[in-house]
Design a protein around this motif. Structure first.
Motif, mmCIF file in Angstrom:
data_model
loop_
_atom_site.group_PDB
_atom_site.id
_atom_site.type_symbol
_atom_site.label_atom_id
_atom_site.label_comp_id
_atom_site.label_asym_id
_atom_site.label_seq_id
_atom_site.Cartn_x
_atom_site.Cartn_y
_atom_site.Cartn_z
ATOM 1 N N PHE A 29 4.947 4.322 -5.689
ATOM 2 C CA PHE A 29 3.578 4.308 -5.161
ATOM 3 C C PHE A 29 2.589 3.809 -6.227
ATOM 4 C CE2 PHE A 29 2.622 6.299 -0.953
ATOM 5 C CZ PHE A 29 3.914 6.310 -0.476
ATOM 6 N N PRO A 54 2.371 14.843 -7.029
ATOM 7 C CA PRO A 54 1.019 14.282 -7.106
ATOM 8 C C PRO A 54 0.562 13.784 -5.737
ATOM 9 C CG PRO A 54 2.638 12.794 -8.080
ATOM 10 C CD PRO A 54 3.358 14.074 -7.795
ATOM 11 N N ARG A 55 -0.695 13.991 -5.471
ATOM 12 C CA ARG A 55 -1.264 13.481 -4.212
ATOM 13 C C ARG A 55 -1.472 11.977 -4.334
ATOM 14 N NH1 ARG A 55 -2.873 17.360 -0.754
ATOM 15 N NH2 ARG A 55 -3.056 19.491 -1.530
ATOM 16 N N LEU A 69 -2.452 9.786 -1.494
ATOM 17 C CA LEU A 69 -3.131 9.090 -0.396
ATOM 18 C C LEU A 69 -4.243 8.179 -0.908
ATOM 19 C CD1 LEU A 69 -3.353 11.736 2.486
ATOM 20 C CD2 LEU A 69 -1.682 9.921 2.139
ATOM 21 N N LYS A 90 -4.133 6.211 -3.307
ATOM 22 C CA LYS A 90 -3.527 4.905 -3.586
ATOM 23 C C LYS A 90 -3.515 4.027 -2.333
ATOM 24 C CE LYS A 90 -1.376 2.045 -6.327
ATOM 25 N NZ LYS A 90 -1.927 1.587 -7.615
ATOM 26 N N LEU A 91 -3.417 4.661 -1.194
ATOM 27 C CA LEU A 91 -3.397 3.878 0.053
ATOM 28 C C LEU A 91 -4.753 3.250 0.335
ATOM 29 C CD1 LEU A 91 -1.230 6.100 2.398
ATOM 30 C CD2 LEU A 91 -0.539 4.464 0.638
ATOM 31 N N ILE A 92 -5.833 3.919 -0.070
ATOM 32 C CA ILE A 92 -7.155 3.302 0.101
ATOM 33 C C ILE A 92 -7.244 2.071 -0.793
ATOM 34 C CG2 ILE A 92 -9.642 3.646 -0.031
ATOM 35 C CD1 ILE A 92 -9.143 6.652 0.221
ATOM 36 N N GLU A 93 -6.837 2.249 -2.029
ATOM 37 C CA GLU A 93 -6.891 1.145 -2.996
ATOM 38 C C GLU A 93 -6.100 -0.065 -2.496
ATOM 39 O OE1 GLU A 93 -5.495 2.524 -6.817
ATOM 40 O OE2 GLU A 93 -4.974 0.471 -7.367
ATOM 41 N N ARG A 139 -4.629 -0.337 0.782
ATOM 42 C CA ARG A 139 -4.514 -0.463 2.247
ATOM 43 C C ARG A 139 -3.041 -0.525 2.664
ATOM 44 N NH1 ARG A 139 -7.969 -2.867 -1.067
ATOM 45 N NH2 ARG A 139 -8.299 -4.870 -0.037
ATOM 46 N N ALA A 140 -2.192 0.132 1.884
ATOM 47 C CA ALA A 140 -0.776 0.159 2.220
ATOM 48 C C ALA A 140 -0.557 0.967 3.490
ATOM 49 C CB ALA A 140 0.013 0.760 1.065
ATOM 50 N N VAL A 147 2.242 3.343 5.391
ATOM 51 C CA VAL A 147 3.419 4.190 5.172
ATOM 52 C C VAL A 147 3.873 4.699 6.527
ATOM 53 C CG1 VAL A 147 4.320 6.207 3.968
ATOM 54 C CG2 VAL A 147 2.431 4.907 2.968
#
Lengths: 335, 335
Positions: B232, B259-260, B262, B264-267, B269-270, B272
């Motif tokens: 991730f 570790p949380r 989510l 990273k998904l904003i950064e 736009r992945a 999952v």
């Protein structure tokens, strides 16, 4: 030449920002050169994402350098310009400093017409937060009639619009907000079917089981942390999760930890996707027009929390993390 | 009537299953009644997902009751039948008990033809693991030419096929596996561009930075835990993550934490997404045919680890969690 007060990043905060983070300076701005416009700022937006820019590390927005002016979306009036498409008196929105005056590249400004709405809505329901809700709901959350949709930070600028858009699609909508007063607004003004005051309970799993007895088909996440953990517990098969913000984690000094939840995605085949409104820039004009129409028609209600005075901008910003705002938090800098 | 040895769930395991989990009984099976077929089992599949069925709680597969026979995919030969479409001598695959003989509803069996391939491949590369790789790659991972794809449990039955399918699409493929010997197979036989022996390092973030210097566009996750955390960290914008298994967590006695991620998904736009192969049942026939063709053509290589004897099925199953298998782990029960 004009003199303006302006906030600069004094030092990078560890954890929650405080007085040592913000440095209010008095600076002289040059007269506009070719392609520049001098803007007298009326309203500043303060937004949770700005916390990420204060850190040196990776975030979804580039970090500010120490000593840089703090910046964000702002609405103001052009008072002087040089070789631009703007005239003195034009009302514009753009990315500007936390200041009374800002010397902008005209290319970074857009003229706005908010009609019967206050100009500050260009920072809220018909601005970036509204567009975030618009694209996040359409492109990631995809609410359908009969779905149960959960929205965290439901009283906020983005969440309030997401819930109303999901209602328009026929979903049952449950919000999380931080006080009974906010929950009243969420239910009575924004029309959510239910609102959970997360300050009144520690057992989010149990209260959500009551509020969403058929499980959760869509979750729009603005906060992260334990509320998000609880919502994941209730995800249905084929659920969609839009990750828009993680405000509960932005001030953490250590890497936040929590229960591992990817296994839940196997069970449900849920899709979790991050959202950044800038990706949809080519479609902003249509989104803004749609939002303005729905607000004018009364299909979307909105609230604003207005803090008076540039000197109170840091408090307004810090209040976001304490949940002090209802709807869009703006700072009124000038008339 | 036939007498068979058969494994039953003796009690629910806490953490890692052990001898007290498995109860080998000798039971009498009735002769087939209408619509039933008696199958002499040749190969049993043991799979990580079975760990979830041993617990009472939620998993993506229904829990077994204590005292129930353990079940899974198996290949065998019809030896007796009553009013079915099968004949004695037919080779079939289906969900059967961990046993020497199984009395099946014929509706739950499929006749198989594996041609030049061993019949055990109906449990592996042209069976459920192969199809899991097939749909997970096509429908969730979506590898494109030039992408960097990471696969955990790369030497396993699913991961080995995922990596080869991603290579066929033109991706650069990096695997994680648990020994130098496995990594040799992953690179030399399965054709991955690189393989990381996760037993040889604790700093997965650093080794992955070396192995995937352009970041990660697709991640096929079979394991969860710290390897997944590291991947991730390296996700690129618009990355896709297929969550297929979390074997690193299945034996946890407490809720696993980490570790949380989510934010990273904003950064990035992945996206999952969880994956369960059963969702694609209407397309199994085509998938099986495609896989068989690719294996026959040499485009997909495979390995099997064969454990001899029904009495060793528990050890074969437990070995999955120790990473003892290369490729598909099966148990050879009879000729």
């Amino acid at each position: 030449m004009v003199t303006t007060k302006r906030y600069h990043l004094a030092q990078r905060p560890e954890g929650v920002p405080d007085d040592d983070t913000f440095d209010l300076r008095e600076v002289d701005l040059d007269d506009p050169a070719g392609g520049e416009a001098l803007v007298k700022i009326r309203y500043l937006s303060v937004d949770p994402y700005m916390r990420g820019r204060m850190d040196a590390g990776e975030s979804y927005a580039d970090p500010w350098a120490v000593g840089d002016p703090l910046r964000g979306a702002a609405v103001g009036e052009v008072v002087d310009e040089a070789s631009t498409e703007f005239d003195a008196g034009d009302t514009v929105v753009g990315n500007m400093a936390w200041a009374e005056y800002h010397l902008a590249d005209a290319a970074d400004l857009q003229r706005i017409e908010t009609g019967a709405l206050p100009v500050s809505t260009a920072l809220g329901v018909v601005g970036m937060p509204g567009r975030t809700a618009y694209f996040g709901t359409r492109e990631v959350l995809e609410p359908r009639a009969g779905d149960t949709v959960v929205v965290s930070a439901a009283a906020g600028a983005v969440g309030s619009v997401v819930g109303q858009l999901a209602k328009l699609q026929g979903a049952t909508v449950v919000g999380f907000a931080g006080s009974d007063e906010k929950c009243e607004v969420v239910e009575d003004e924004f029309g959510f079917d239910a609102c959970i005051n997360y300050e009144a309970t520690d057992d989010y799993v149990a209260v959500l089981a009551d509020a969403a007895p058929e499980g959760v088909d869509g979750y729009f996440d603005n906060v992260g942390g334990p509320i998000t953990d609880a919502v994941f517990t209730h995800l249905n098969v084929d659920a969609r999760v839009a990750v828009c913000g993680q405000i509960a984690l932005y001030n953490a000094e250590e890497t936040p930890t929590g229960p591992r939840k990817l296994g839940k995605l196997i069970e449900t085949r849920a899709r979790v996707q991050g959202l950044l409104v800038g990706d949809f820039a080519p479609r902003f004009e249509q989104a803004t027009a749609d939002l303005a129409e729905w607000v004018a028609a009364g299909d979307i209600q909105f609230r604003e929390t207005v803090t008076e005075g540039l000197e109170n901008a840091p408090d307004a910003f810090l209040g976001l993390f304490e949940g002090e705002n209802v709807g869009k938090q703006v700072v009124k800098v000038g008339e």
